[in-house]
Design a protein around this motif. Structure first.
Motif, short mmCIF file in Angstrom:
data_model
loop_
_atom_site.label_atom_id
_atom_site.label_comp_id
_atom_site.label_asym_id
_atom_site.label_seq_id
_atom_site.Cartn_x
_atom_site.Cartn_y
_atom_site.Cartn_z
N GLY A 118 -9.49 -3.78 8.64
CA GLY A 118 -8.86 -4.58 7.59
C GLY A 118 -7.49 -4.98 8.05
N VAL A 119 -6.50 -4.72 7.21
CA VAL A 119 -5.13 -5.12 7.60
C VAL A 119 -4.56 -4.21 8.69
N GLY A 120 -5.30 -3.17 9.05
CA GLY A 120 -4.80 -2.28 10.12
C GLY A 120 -4.98 -2.87 11.51
N ASP A 126 0.85 -1.21 0.00
CA ASP A 126 0.00 0.00 0.00
C ASP A 126 0.88 1.25 0.00
N ARG A 133 -4.39 -5.52 17.40
CA ARG A 133 -4.48 -6.00 18.79
C ARG A 133 -5.87 -6.57 19.04
N GLU A 134 -6.09 -7.13 20.24
CA GLU A 134 -7.37 -7.75 20.58
C GLU A 134 -8.53 -6.80 20.32
N ASP A 182 -11.96 -6.90 2.60
CA ASP A 182 -10.52 -7.19 2.68
C ASP A 182 -10.18 -8.32 3.65
N ASP A 241 -13.44 2.13 2.55
CA ASP A 241 -13.88 1.22 1.46
C ASP A 241 -15.38 0.96 1.59
N ASN A 259 -9.16 3.14 6.81
CA ASN A 259 -9.37 3.00 5.36
C ASN A 259 -10.30 1.84 5.03
N ASN A 260 -10.32 0.81 5.88
CA ASN A 260 -11.27 -0.28 5.64
C ASN A 260 -12.70 0.29 5.70
N1 LIG Z 1 -3.80 2.25 2.40
C1 LIG Z 1 -4.60 2.43 1.38
O1 LIG Z 1 -4.53 3.41 0.75
C2 LIG Z 1 -5.65 1.46 1.05
C3 LIG Z 1 -6.28 0.76 2.04
N2 LIG Z 1 -7.33 -0.05 1.78
C4 LIG Z 1 -8.18 -0.53 2.86
O2 LIG Z 1 -7.74 -0.07 4.10
C5 LIG Z 1 -7.46 -1.12 5.00
C6 LIG Z 1 -6.36 -0.73 5.91
O3 LIG Z 1 -6.70 0.53 6.47
P1 LIG Z 1 -6.06 1.14 7.76
O4 LIG Z 1 -4.62 0.96 7.73
O5 LIG Z 1 -6.58 2.53 7.85
O6 LIG Z 1 -6.60 0.30 8.96
P2 LIG Z 1 -8.00 -0.39 9.22
O7 LIG Z 1 -9.08 0.35 8.54
O8 LIG Z 1 -7.85 -1.81 8.95
O9 LIG Z 1 -8.16 -0.20 10.80
C7 LIG Z 1 -8.43 1.08 11.33
C8 LIG Z 1 -7.58 1.46 12.51
O10 LIG Z 1 -8.00 0.76 13.66
C9 LIG Z 1 -7.05 0.87 14.67
N3 LIG Z 1 -7.02 -0.42 15.39
C10 LIG Z 1 -6.24 -1.49 15.11
N4 LIG Z 1 -6.52 -2.51 15.93
C11 LIG Z 1 -7.53 -2.08 16.74
C12 LIG Z 1 -8.29 -2.68 17.78
N5 LIG Z 1 -8.11 -3.94 18.15
N6 LIG Z 1 -9.24 -1.95 18.39
C13 LIG Z 1 -9.46 -0.67 18.02
N7 LIG Z 1 -8.80 -0.04 17.04
C14 LIG Z 1 -7.85 -0.74 16.41
C15 LIG Z 1 -5.75 1.18 13.99
O11 LIG Z 1 -5.31 2.42 14.41
C16 LIG Z 1 -6.12 1.14 12.50
O12 LIG Z 1 -5.39 2.05 11.77
C17 LIG Z 1 -7.24 -2.32 4.11
O13 LIG Z 1 -7.55 -3.51 4.77
C18 LIG Z 1 -8.17 -2.03 2.95
O14 LIG Z 1 -9.48 -2.44 3.26
C19 LIG Z 1 -7.92 -0.06 0.45
O15 LIG Z 1 -8.82 0.99 0.40
C20 LIG Z 1 -6.89 0.13 -0.61
C21 LIG Z 1 -6.02 1.32 -0.37
#
Ligand SMILES: NC(=O)C1=CN([C@@H]2O[C@H](COP(=O)(O)OP(=O)(O)OC[C@H]3O[C@@H](n4cnc5c(N)ncnc54)[C@H](O)[C@@H]3O)[C@@H](O)[C@H]2O)[C@@H](O)CC1
Ligand SMILES: [K+]
Length: 508
Positions: A124-126, A14, A129-130, A153, A62, A58-59
């Motif tokens: 998503g991949v972000g 990414d 943790r639990e 995702d 989406d 970002n998830n």
């Molecule tokens: N980076 C990009 O530009 C793209 C991302 N994409 C989407 O974005 C996802 C990844 O987005 P993000 O990196 O924003 O992260 P996520 O949207 O997966 O998660 C959101 C945030 O949650 C927080 N978090 C993590 N574990 C937690 C927990 N247990 N309890 C509470 N909060 C928690 C973190 O700070 C994380 O950044 C991908 O899986 C995909 O779906 C797609 O849109 C393609 C492009």
């Protein structure tokens, strides 16, 4: 061959695409939403009621973008944002703003209504943790609702790297994943809550993928091109001589299954080395096989050296038992064998015992020059390495790679089989199904790998492709017979339809 990514690898892909190549994140997000929309339009009627549950990453973005596209198509869409995360990502902010301009409604509290489809766009991949508190509560409630469940995702709660469930996970029927499959969607228990995994291209440039070079790969049907070459002017001598040391009293089936599979995967000649009691049945059921049988231990030791020197590939283990005689068979093969060697089943159990008690054998094992493939399931792996099964299961790729380090290819058999020679990338298999969890299925795999070695493949490719084709044969068998009724004996027949694709793709 395609890459399978861990969480960090996907995040790096990414980041590389956005920061180094210059593709704006919002463009990737829009393509992710379009890919999701495509799945909806193919499978879900436009008069459906859809609930989209998001968070502020970002998830979630989406999910919001998907909702906008679905509204345009005529679906009824409700948005519920959990909103516990303090800051929203830039792309999420843009998507939210667009929806606000379109005057889309956001539910203020968790809905009591019924929906046809629930979309999980929480994490998503972000996720790292639990899952706890409000997130946990919401996922619990979503899991109790009756609807078609679509994960964006990764199902929220699944660790994308290892397939562990971080407290709780959304139980998806379909996961639409972007760019590359994620390791956590393929390994259990993550695979259990991912449902059908659909991989959608959303424009991550190859350069980004090559630059990050994920540490796992998998095969797709394109990889059938690696099957051994068959040339016009050849004879049975051109496709190798497989020696299978298999079967014992009352265990003729193991020899028969591996022998049949070795022939069906292209071997020129298959010789079965077994006890005299198995002669009649083997001759009747597999008349193509050459039989070398022994009626006493002395006879076995007399016949074995010639058989070993005849062979261009050796397989040992299926149905040989764990007697002192069987143990000595394994030792003799390691002492006298020169050809690529596949050790399976009781071959591995005997090997495990020998490695513990016999220093000379340990040396033979490590110094075997012909190349060796070991095909343990988790219990056999545990006997070989002394590690607990739970520990092996907690990280199958690591377990396989660290054992393979000792110069051998390990085929670690589980619902998702891993193949490793200790180098990266290691291989994770995506074919196969639970119908193959049936007696004799491993014997067939041994035969297939031996057949591919006999056709001239190197040990790593033979092991990967053997596992892949074995799984495809199982999938074809399950499609016709159902998961309950697949027999190991069916697999060599279905293997035909798989291998045929290399030369007659139009007929499939
Ligand atoms: N980076 C990009 O530009 C793209 C991302 N994409 C989407 O974005 C996802 C990844 O987005 P993000 O990196 O924003 O992260 P996520 O949207 O997966 O998660 C959101 C945030 O949650 C927080 N978090 C993590 N574990 C937690 C927990 N247990 N309890 C509470 N909060 C928690 C973190 O700070 C994380 O950044 C991908 O899986 C995909 O779906 C797609 O849109 C393609 C492009
Ligand atoms: K998700």
């Amino acid at each position: 061959m395609r890459y399978v990514a861990s969480r960090e690898e996907m995040q790096n892909i990414d980041a590389y695409s956005i920061n180094n190549v210059g593709i704006p994140g919002i463009v990737l997000m829009e393509k992710a939403a379009l890919a999701l929309e495509e799945v909806f339009l193919e499978r879900i009627p436009t008069d459906s009621r859809v609930l989209i549950v998001t968070e502020k990453g970002n998830n979630g973005g989406d999910g919001l973008a998907l909702g906008r596209l679905l509204l345009e198509e005529g679906y009824t869409v409700d948005f519920y944002e959990i909103g516990v995360i303090p800051h929203d990502s830039d792309s999420h902010q843009i998507q939210k703003h667009i929806l606000e301009q379109m005057e889309a409604d956001f539910l203020m509290k968790f809905p009591d209504e019924e929906y046809d489809v629930i979309v999980d766009a929480i994490f998503g991949v972000g996720l790292k943790r639990e899952v706890a508190g409000r997130h946990r509560e919401v996922i619990e409630r979503l899991n109790q609702m009756e609807a078609l469940k679509v994960a964006v995702d990764v199902p929220s709660g699944v660790d994308a790297s290892a397939g562990q469930i971080l407290g709780i996970a959304f139980e998806a029927d379909i996961t639409v994943t972007f760019g590359l499959p994620k390791v956590g969607l393929l390994l259990y228990p993550g695979a259990d809550v991912s449902g059908e995994v659909i991989v959608k291209e959303i424009g991550f440039p190859n350069k980004a993928v090559e630059e990050i070079a994920p540490q796992m790969v998998s095969f797709t049907t394109d990889d059938l091109e690696y099957l051994p070459e068959r040339k016009a002017w050849t004879n049975k001598g051109s496709y190798g001589k497989v020696l299978l040391i298999a079967g014992s009293k009352n265990m003729a089936g193991a020899a028969l299954l591996s022998g049949t599979a070795a022939y069906k995967s292209g071997s020129g000649l298959v010789r079965i080395f077994s006890c005299e009691e198995n002669r009649v049945i083997l001759q009747e059921k597999l008349p193509e096989a050459i039989l070398t049988t022994y009626d006493s231990e002395e006879k076995a030791w007399e016949l074995l050296p010639e058989s070993l020197s005849w062979a261009s590939v050796i397989g040992i283990g299926p149905g040989i038992g764990q007697s002192a005689f069987a143990r000595k068979l394994v030792k003799q093969v390691l002492t006298l064998g020169k050809a690529p060697l596949v050790i399976d089943a009781d071959g591995l159990n005997n090997l495990a015992a020998l490695l513990q008690e016999d220093t000379e054998l340990r040396q033979l094992f490590h110094e075997y020059e012909g190349g060796m493939i070991l095909t343990p399931h988790l219990k056999e792996m545990s006997r070989l390495t002394g590690e607990e099964i739970a520990e092996i299961r907690s990280n199958l790729p690591k377990a396989a790679a660290s054992t393979a380090d000792k110069g051998h290819v390990i085929v670690l058999k589980d619902a998702r089989t891993i193949v490793s020679d200790g180098s990266v990338p290691s291989y994770i298999n995506m074919s196969g199904n639970n119908g193959m969890a049936t007696g004799g299925s491993g014997d067939v795999l041994t035969g297939i790998i031996c057949g591919f070695l006999a056709g001239g493949l190197d040990i790593l490719t033979a092991a990967r492709l053997g596992v892949y084709c074995h799984g495809l044969a199982g999938d074809a068998a399950a499609k016709e017979k159902g998961y309950y009724s697949v027999l190991a004996g069916d697999l060599p027949n279905y293997l035909e339809t798989i291998l045929k694709r290399k030369h007659f793709p139009e007929e499939i």
